[in-house]
Design an enzyme around this catalytic site. Structure first.
Site, mmCIF file in Angstrom:
data_model
loop_
_atom_site.group_PDB
_atom_site.id
_atom_site.type_symbol
_atom_site.label_atom_id
_atom_site.label_comp_id
_atom_site.label_asym_id
_atom_site.label_seq_id
_atom_site.Cartn_x
_atom_site.Cartn_y
_atom_site.Cartn_z
ATOM 1 N N SER A 1 0.803 -1.220 0.000
ATOM 2 C CA SER A 1 0.000 0.000 0.000
ATOM 3 C C SER A 1 0.835 1.269 0.000
ATOM 4 C CB SER A 1 -0.946 0.010 1.205
ATOM 5 O OG SER A 1 -0.229 -0.204 2.402
ATOM 6 N N ASP B 1 -2.264 8.239 8.335
ATOM 7 C CA ASP B 1 -3.333 7.513 9.024
ATOM 8 C C ASP B 1 -2.840 6.582 10.127
ATOM 9 O OD1 ASP B 1 -2.133 5.510 7.592
ATOM 10 O OD2 ASP B 1 -3.816 5.121 6.252
ATOM 11 N N HIS C 1 0.477 4.740 7.166
ATOM 12 C CA HIS C 1 1.006 5.282 5.923
ATOM 13 C C HIS C 1 1.424 6.732 6.131
ATOM 14 C CE1 HIS C 1 -1.984 2.117 4.880
ATOM 15 N NE2 HIS C 1 -1.018 1.726 4.061
#
Length: 338
Positions: free
Chosen positions: A48, A278, A281
């Site tokens: 991600s 968050d 990340h």
């Protein structure tokens, strides 16, 4: 517990499953848009941290993923883009760095999600250590398979200093002497674990280089580039280094029950002042600085050596990163690479 499921789902937004999940990002930059470049395209295998929207495209429409909605994407796109940040991520900045002429394979970072799944479930450090050789072996096997298919140039990143991310600072607090690094206030044992992974990865890459001297394999030191930020956050404009921008009103802005994008979560007024987006990340501002570091001194050997014959200047990054975001093509036939 509910939080473990939430955190695991957030971590599982990536592409890693064994070596990699079944997504391949193919990025193309028009020749007219760059000058003196070194590669025509990037093939990125990762998670991600480099996903530009492929995971969202690969899951059912009703899959509950926070990156499908604001505030994800708010800074650059003004809408959700499938990236796990407030804007662009590592791959956007890497691709826009004016350094392509043949195919570059960006393999990683790999392993972060495997470790995250164990950590959020409270597994022991011994269990984590047992997983590392499997992850490193999978990375090595993927590189070897790609070499056999004709790949010649790789960038293989190490893992990030997970002891500094707000998520783990929130769920693993301690008053023990020496638990936190005095300079960075990061959790020592988590960063030491990341250092173990990165050390073994570099040893594996050296073995592959010896077997394939005609192949360029660059180790991207994401850990060093990121720790450089945490050692002097104000130097880079980060006034809130250990809280997440998007989260909840809790220690480090990371709650055990409210994750970014979920009901009850809040967003900071200026993500550029935060290192973390968050809790897991990074913000767009952080990704840009990390890639500046990798394009500079945080790569072994330096990327400029791989780009012999092509002009490459760090200053080009500042010009290029204000352009449009990358275009991606999703491939779901990864089985031949695994």
């Amino acid at each position: 517990m509910a939080f473990a499921a939430q955190a695991a789902r957030l971590a599982a937004s990536a592409l890693v499953a064994g070596v990699l999940a079944a997504l391949l990002l193919l990025l193309m930059m028009p020749a007219a848009a760059v000058g003196g470049v070194c590669f025509d395209r990037i093939f990125s295998f990762g998670d991600s941290l480099t996903d530009t929207g492929n995971f969202i495209l690969s899951v059912p429409d009703d899959f509950p993923d926070p990156a499908k909605r604001l505030p994800y994407g708010q800074t650059f796109f003004g809408r959700p883009s499938g990236r796990y940040s407030d804007g662009r991520n590592l791959l956007d900045f890497f691709e826009r760095s004016d350094m392509m002429s043949k195919s570059l394979f960006l393999l990683g970072e790999v392993g972060g999600n495997d470790y995250n799944h164990l950590i959020v479930r409270g597994k022991s450090l011994d269990e984590l250590h047992k997983l590392v050789p499997n992850v490193i072996g999978a990375i090595g096997s993927a590189i070897t398979e790609l070499i056999n298919l004709g790949a010649k140039k790789f960038v293989v990143p190490g893992n990030f200093p997970i002891g500094c991310v707000p998520l783990y600072l929130a769920i693993f607090p301690s008053e023990k002497v020496g638990y936190y690094n005095k300079e960075t206030e990061c959790i020592e044992w988590l960063n030491e674990f990341t250092e173990l992974h990165n050390r073994l990865l570099q040893e594996e890459l050296e073995k592959i280089r010896d077997l394939h001297p005609d192949v360029s394999i660059i180790y991207a030191d994401y850990y060093g580039a990121t720790m450089n930020i945490f050692r002097a956050p104000l130097q880079f404009g980060f006034t809130v280094p250990r809280n997440s921008c998007c989260g909840s009103d809790a220690p480090h802005n990371c709650s055990l029950s409210v994750m970014c994008g979920n009901p009850g979560s809040t967003v900071c007024p200026d993500p550029s002042k935060y290192i973390s987006w968050d809790g897991l990340h990074f913000t767009e501002a952080t990704y840009k600085i990390i890639i500046q570091g990798v394009l500079g001194s945080y790569a072994v050997p330096p990327l400029s050596e791989t780009c012999r014959g092509g002009e490459y200047k760090i200053s080009q990054l500042h010009h290029c990163t204000d352009n449009n975001p990358t275009n991606t093509v999703t491939y779901d036939a990864m089985s031949s690479f695994i």
